[in-house]
Scaffold this active site. Structure first.
Site, PDB file in Angstrom:
ATOM      1  CD  GLU A 133      -0.315   0.210  -7.131  1.00 24.84           C
ATOM      2  OE1 GLU A 133      -0.194   0.895  -6.106  1.00 24.84           O
ATOM      3  OE2 GLU A 133      -0.918   0.597  -8.153  1.00 24.84           O
ATOM      4  CB  CYS A 171       1.824   0.058   1.028  1.00 28.58           C
ATOM      5  SG  CYS A 171       0.111  -0.048   0.496  1.00 28.58           S
TER       6      CYS A 171
END
Ligand code: NAD
Length: 484
Positions: free
Chosen positions: A213, A251
Site C-alpha cells: 500500500e 496517501c
C-alpha cells in the site's frame, strides 16, 4: 540473548501458536476482535494523546480518521465473520460427474504487518483486523516516526490481545531489516515505494505473498460548477481532504488540482474564503490542522517551496513555523510542472493548482503521469465522469468528494501500478490474509470410460462435448433435442 535470537524465539512462539490451530477457531477470532474493540474504546484517550503528540491531530480528526473507522471495521468483521469463514460451493465440469466442490478459506499463517506513521493506528490496525478475522498469527511493526502511537500500540495490544499469537515489535529500518530476514507467510506493507522495493526483494527469497500500500500524487479535477451550493460544498470537501486530514500527510490526500483557466481565479477566491471560514485568520491557533511529523519532512517541504519558480506561484499562505513544525495552508497557481512539487508526492499542506485550457485536457495530464491511488473530480458533467472512469487507471475514482473511500467497507482500498497492489478493508481484508483452498469431493459411483487410454476418436468427441456443454445441454443432446 541478542536481538536476532529474541526475534527468532518470538517468531517460534507465534509459529507454534499458529500450528496449534487455536487461531483458526472462530471463537478465538471473535474473542480477539472483541478485545480489539475494547482496546479502542477503553484506550481512546491514550490514542488521542499519542496522535496529538506525534502529529498534532485534533481528537475529532483522530476519531473521524482512525478510532471511528477502526471501530466500524471491527464491528463489520464481527458481523461478517461466520459467512466469511464458511466455504463457498463451486461447480465442476461434467467430466467429473458426480462430484461436489467448494472453496475453503484458510489462514496464510504467520503474517508481518509493517506500517507508516501518518495514520499510525489506522494503517496498523486495519490490516490487523483482517489478519485476525482470517485466523493468522501476526507481528505488527509500526513506524518509529510516530513514537507515542507506536508505544501505545505495543503496550495496549500486549495487554488486550493474545500475546502468543499477536505481537508488536517496535523499531526503525534496522529492526525492519531483521524482521524481513525471517520467513513469513504473508507481508502486508504500508509506506514508501523506496522501502517497498526492499520489502519485495526480501519477500522474493521465500516467495512470500505481499500486499503493498503506497502513495503518489492524487489529482482533483475541479469543474466550473454552476450552483453556488455545489461550489461551497466542493470547497469544504477539498480543504478537509487536504489541510484537514493529517495536514495533507495522507496517501489519498488531494495532491494537486486541475482546473480550466477560465475558472481558475474564481476557484482561488473560493478556496481562500473557505480556508478563512474553516481554519480562521490564524490556522495555527485554531488547532484544527495537524503538524508536520518531523524536521526532516519539514525541510523536505520547505525545499519544495524554495525551488525556482515555486515561491512566485504562491497565491495564499506560505508561512512556516519550524519550531512548531507547522505550515500554513498554502495555495500555488501553476508552479513549474518540472519542479519537485509537481513530481514528488507532496505529503503536506501545499496545494498546487494547475490550469488547463479545457477540462478534458486534465485527463491527458493524468494519463501522462504514474497511476494514482485516487482520482477525484468535482463535476456534474456525466459524460466527463464516464470518460474519466473509462480512460484513466487508478486505485479509485471519487466524484464530488474525497477520502470517503477509506471508510467504505464495501469498496476495495488499494492501488494499481506504482501506487501499490493488493486491496483491503471490509471483506477484502479477510481475503488478503486468506488462501481460498480448492476442495473437490468425488464418489466411486460413476466413472466415465472416455477419460482413460487407450485413445480413440469417439473419446475425443465425448471430451469435446464434456468440456463444451453444461449439464442441461448434455441432457438435451442425449434426448436428441440439441446437436452436439
Ligand atoms: P517508509 O517506507 O519510510 O516506512 C514505512 C515502514 O517501513 C516504517 O514502519 C519503517 O520503519 C519501515 N522501514 C523503513 N525502512 C525499512 C527497511 N529498510 N527495512 C524494513 N522496514 C523499513 O514510509 P513512511 O514515511 O512511514 O510513510 C509514508 C508513505 O506511506 C507515503 O508515500 C504514503 O503515501 C504511504 N502511505 C500509504 C498508505 C496506503 O494505504 N496506501 C497509507 C499511509 C501511507
Amino acid at each position: 540473548m541478542d536481538c536476532k535470537e529474541t526475534l527468532e524465539s518470538e517468531l517460534n512462539e507465534l509459529r507454534n501458536t499458529f500450528n496449534s490451530g487455536i487461531t483458526k477457531q472462530e471463537s478465538w477470532r471473535r474473542s480477539q476482535l472483541k478485545a480489539l474493540l475494547s482496546l479502542l474504546e477503553e484506550k481512546e484517550d491514550d490514542i488521542f494523546k499519542a496522535l496529538q503528540q506525534d502529529l498534532g491531530k485534533h481528537r475529532i480528526e483522530a476519531f473521524r480518521d482512525e478510532v471511528g473507522p477502526l471501530i466500524k471495521s471491527v464491528n463489520y468483521a464481527l458481523k461478517g465473520l461466520k459467512q466469511w469463514m464458511s466455504s463457498k460451493k463451486a461447480d465442476l465440469p461434467i467430466a467429473a460427474f458426480p462430484a461436489r466442490a467448494e472453496l475453503v478459506p484458510e489462514p496464510l499463517g504467520v503474517a508481518l504487518v509493517i506500517s507508516s506513521w501518518n495514520f499510525p493506528f489506522g494503517v496498523s490496525l486495519e490490516p490487523l483486523v483482517g489478519a485476525i478475522a482470517a485466523g493468522n498469527a501476526v507481528v505488527l511493526k509500526p513506524s518509529e516516526l510516530a513514537p507515542a502511537s507506536s508505544s501505545v500500540l505495543a503496550n495496549t495490544i500486549h495487554t488486550y490481545l493474545d500475546n502468543k499469537a499477536i505481537k508488536v515489535i517496535q523499531g526503525g529500518p534496522s529492526i525492519g531489516q531483521k524482521l524481513l530476514q525471517q520467513k513469513w507467510d504473508k507481508i502486508f506493507f504500508t509506506g514508501s515505494a523506496k522501502v517497498a522495493r526492499i520489502v519485495m526483494t526480501a519477500a522474493a527469497i521465500n516467495l512470500t505473498p505481499i500486499t503493498v500500500e503506497l502513495g503518489g500524487k492524487c489529482p482533483a479535477i475541479v469543474d466550473s460548477l454552476s450552483s453556488s451550493w455545489d461550489k461551497e460544498i466542493a470547497m469544504k470537501r477539498i480543504l478537509a481532504a487536504k489541510f484537514g486530514t493529517c495536514a495533507g500527510q495522507a496517501c489519498i490526500a488531494i495532491d494537486y488540482i486541475l482546473v480550466e483557466k477560465k475558472f481558475s481565479a474564481t476557484l482561488v477566491k473560493l478556496l481562500k474564503a473557505s480556508i478563512l471560514s474553516m481554519f480562521g485568520e490564524n490556522p495555527k491557533e485554531l488547532n484544527s490542522i495537524g503538524r508536520i511529523i518531523n524536521n526532516n519532512h519539514f525541510s523536505r517541504l520547505r525545499k519544495l517551496l524554495d525551488e525556482p519558480g515555486v515561491k512566485a506561484s504562491i497565491v495564499h499562505g506560505g508561512s512556516l513555523d519550524e519550531d512548531a513544525l507547522f505550515m500554513e495552508p498554502t495555495l500555488l497557481v501553476d508552479p513549474p510542472l518540472k519542479s519537485g512539487v509537481m513530481i514528488e508526492e507532496i505529503f503536506g499542506p501545499l496545494l498546487p493548482i494547475i490550469t488547463v485550457e479545457k477540462i478534458e485536457d486534465s485527463i491527458e495530464i493524468i494519463k501522462s503521469r504514474p497511476r494514482a491511488l485516487a482520482i477525484y473530480a468535482f463535476t456534474n458533467n456525466e459524460n466527463f465522469k464516464k470518460k474519466l472512469v473509462y480512460e484513466t487507471s487508478s486505485g479509485s475514482v471519487i466524484f464530488n468528494d474525497a477520502i470517503i473511500q477509506y471508510v467504505a467497507d464495501s469498496l476495495p482500498f488499494g492501488g494499481v501500478g506504482e501506487c501499490g497492489f493488493g486491496k483491503y478493508h471490509g471483506k477484502f481484508s479477510f481475503d488478503v490474509f486468506s488462501h481460498e483452498k480448492a476442495v473437490a469431493r468425488r464418489s466411486f459411483l460413476l466413472d466415465f470410460w472416455f477419460r482413460y487410454p487407450p485413445w480413440n476418436d469417439k473419446k475425443l468427441q465425448l471430451f469435446r462435448s464434456a468440456y463444451r456443454f453444461n449439464y442441461l445441454e448434455i441432457i438435451l443432446i442425449l434426448l436428441g433435442l440439441k446437436k452436439s
